[in-house]
Design a protein around this motif. Sequence first.
Motif, short mmCIF file in Angstrom:
data_model
loop_
_atom_site.label_atom_id
_atom_site.label_comp_id
_atom_site.label_asym_id
_atom_site.label_seq_id
_atom_site.Cartn_x
_atom_site.Cartn_y
_atom_site.Cartn_z
N LEU A 254 -25.39 -32.25 58.22
CA LEU A 254 -25.51 -30.90 58.79
C LEU A 254 -24.95 -30.84 60.20
O LEU A 254 -24.26 -29.89 60.57
N ASN A 255 -25.23 -31.86 61.00
CA ASN A 255 -24.75 -31.87 62.38
C ASN A 255 -23.23 -31.94 62.44
O ASN A 255 -22.59 -31.25 63.25
N CYS A 256 -22.65 -32.76 61.58
CA CYS A 256 -21.19 -32.91 61.58
C CYS A 256 -20.50 -31.62 61.14
O CYS A 256 -19.55 -31.16 61.78
N ILE A 257 -20.97 -31.04 60.05
CA ILE A 257 -20.34 -29.81 59.54
C ILE A 257 -20.54 -28.66 60.52
O ILE A 257 -19.63 -27.86 60.75
N SER A 258 -21.72 -28.58 61.13
CA SER A 258 -21.96 -27.53 62.13
C SER A 258 -20.99 -27.66 63.29
O SER A 258 -20.43 -26.67 63.77
N HIS A 259 -20.77 -28.90 63.73
CA HIS A 259 -19.83 -29.13 64.84
C HIS A 259 -18.41 -28.79 64.43
O HIS A 259 -17.65 -28.16 65.19
N LEU A 260 -18.03 -29.18 63.23
CA LEU A 260 -16.69 -28.87 62.73
C LEU A 260 -16.44 -27.36 62.72
O LEU A 260 -15.40 -26.88 63.20
N LEU A 261 -17.39 -26.60 62.21
CA LEU A 261 -17.24 -25.15 62.16
C LEU A 261 -17.15 -24.55 63.56
O LEU A 261 -16.40 -23.59 63.79
N ALA A 262 -17.89 -25.13 64.50
CA ALA A 262 -17.93 -24.60 65.86
C ALA A 262 -16.62 -24.79 66.62
O ALA A 262 -16.42 -24.17 67.67
N GLN A 263 -15.72 -25.62 66.09
CA GLN A 263 -14.44 -25.85 66.76
C GLN A 263 -13.44 -24.74 66.52
O GLN A 263 -12.36 -24.74 67.10
N PHE A 264 -13.81 -23.76 65.68
CA PHE A 264 -12.88 -22.70 65.32
C PHE A 264 -13.52 -21.33 65.56
O PHE A 264 -14.67 -21.10 65.17
N ASP A 265 -12.78 -20.46 66.18
CA ASP A 265 -13.22 -19.09 66.38
C ASP A 265 -12.72 -18.26 65.20
O ASP A 265 -11.82 -17.43 65.32
N TYR A 266 -13.30 -18.55 64.04
CA TYR A 266 -12.79 -17.95 62.80
C TYR A 266 -13.49 -16.64 62.47
O TYR A 266 -14.59 -16.36 62.96
N GLU A 267 -12.83 -15.85 61.66
CA GLU A 267 -13.37 -14.58 61.22
C GLU A 267 -13.43 -14.55 59.69
O GLU A 267 -12.80 -15.38 59.02
N ASP A 268 -14.18 -13.62 59.16
CA ASP A 268 -14.32 -13.49 57.72
C ASP A 268 -13.11 -12.74 57.17
O ASP A 268 -13.00 -11.53 57.30
N VAL A 269 -12.18 -13.49 56.60
CA VAL A 269 -11.00 -12.88 55.99
C VAL A 269 -10.98 -13.19 54.49
O VAL A 269 -9.91 -13.22 53.86
N ALA A 270 -12.15 -13.43 53.93
CA ALA A 270 -12.24 -13.69 52.49
C ALA A 270 -11.76 -12.47 51.72
O ALA A 270 -11.98 -11.33 52.13
N PRO A 271 -11.08 -12.67 50.61
CA PRO A 271 -10.57 -11.54 49.83
C PRO A 271 -11.71 -10.72 49.23
O PRO A 271 -12.80 -11.22 48.97
#
Length: 268
Positions: free
Chosen positions: A223-240
Amino acid sequence: MAEKDDRYNAAGRLRGSVYDAEMGRLQEQLVLLQYWIQSQGLKVLVIFEGRGSAGKGGVIKRITERTSPRTVRIAALPRPTERERSQWYFQRYVEHLPAAGEMVLFDRSWYNRSNVEWVMGFCTEEEHQEFLRSCPEFERMLVRSGTVVLKYWFSVSAEEQQRRFEARNAEPVKRWKLSDMDLAERELYVRYSMAKDTTFQYTDIKQAPWYVVPSDDKRAARLNCISHLLAQFDYEDVAPDRVVLPEVKNIPYVRTPMHEQTFVPQVF
């Protein structure tokens, strides 16, 4: 007196119910990140290193469990061939680097040279020193070319590694995970610690720093690793958006007789 945190059991490990709920949420976010990487044409390289049984494979499995293998793929290279041994050291890794719109997860990487190979005597001292000199420059080149480089080191204690090795040894279906290299690594635990310290001394650079993931608690580590990975990107919801499923076209068709086909036995 500190208030008891119900997220953890009596042994201080994260409870399964908490883990499952949070992992489900994070995996949804990984799918959103996947779409963002595609839409922005990002090149993302994630390196996972650490001792045997430290938990690298577990977190990689959870990252790829819900994502598309066409966007999020794993690079786990076997031992180099004789031809590859004669190449520039980084050459065989280059072809696996991400193109635009991809995230590549390296399950071990070029850091084999400064860890496994050096400890086990599979490379010369000159090759080891050259790696320590050239690796930071190689990674700076990747970053300058537009590749996002993330490096995670999974850190497991000697006691927990022993427990995990014994658990694998006790179960025939898991015994394949105990390789000769794992056994040798266990014996040379201190040498591996020294190799890791030297690796960090030379390659923990500003452009591509190392992030250490304490992994005695596997659930928390994932959980800690994946949370950190996600936090490295300022991503937006562009799901179709949801699509409209087409109706099956009604065209003349005669199905092959069932008795002419070979079916698997209906055991269940």
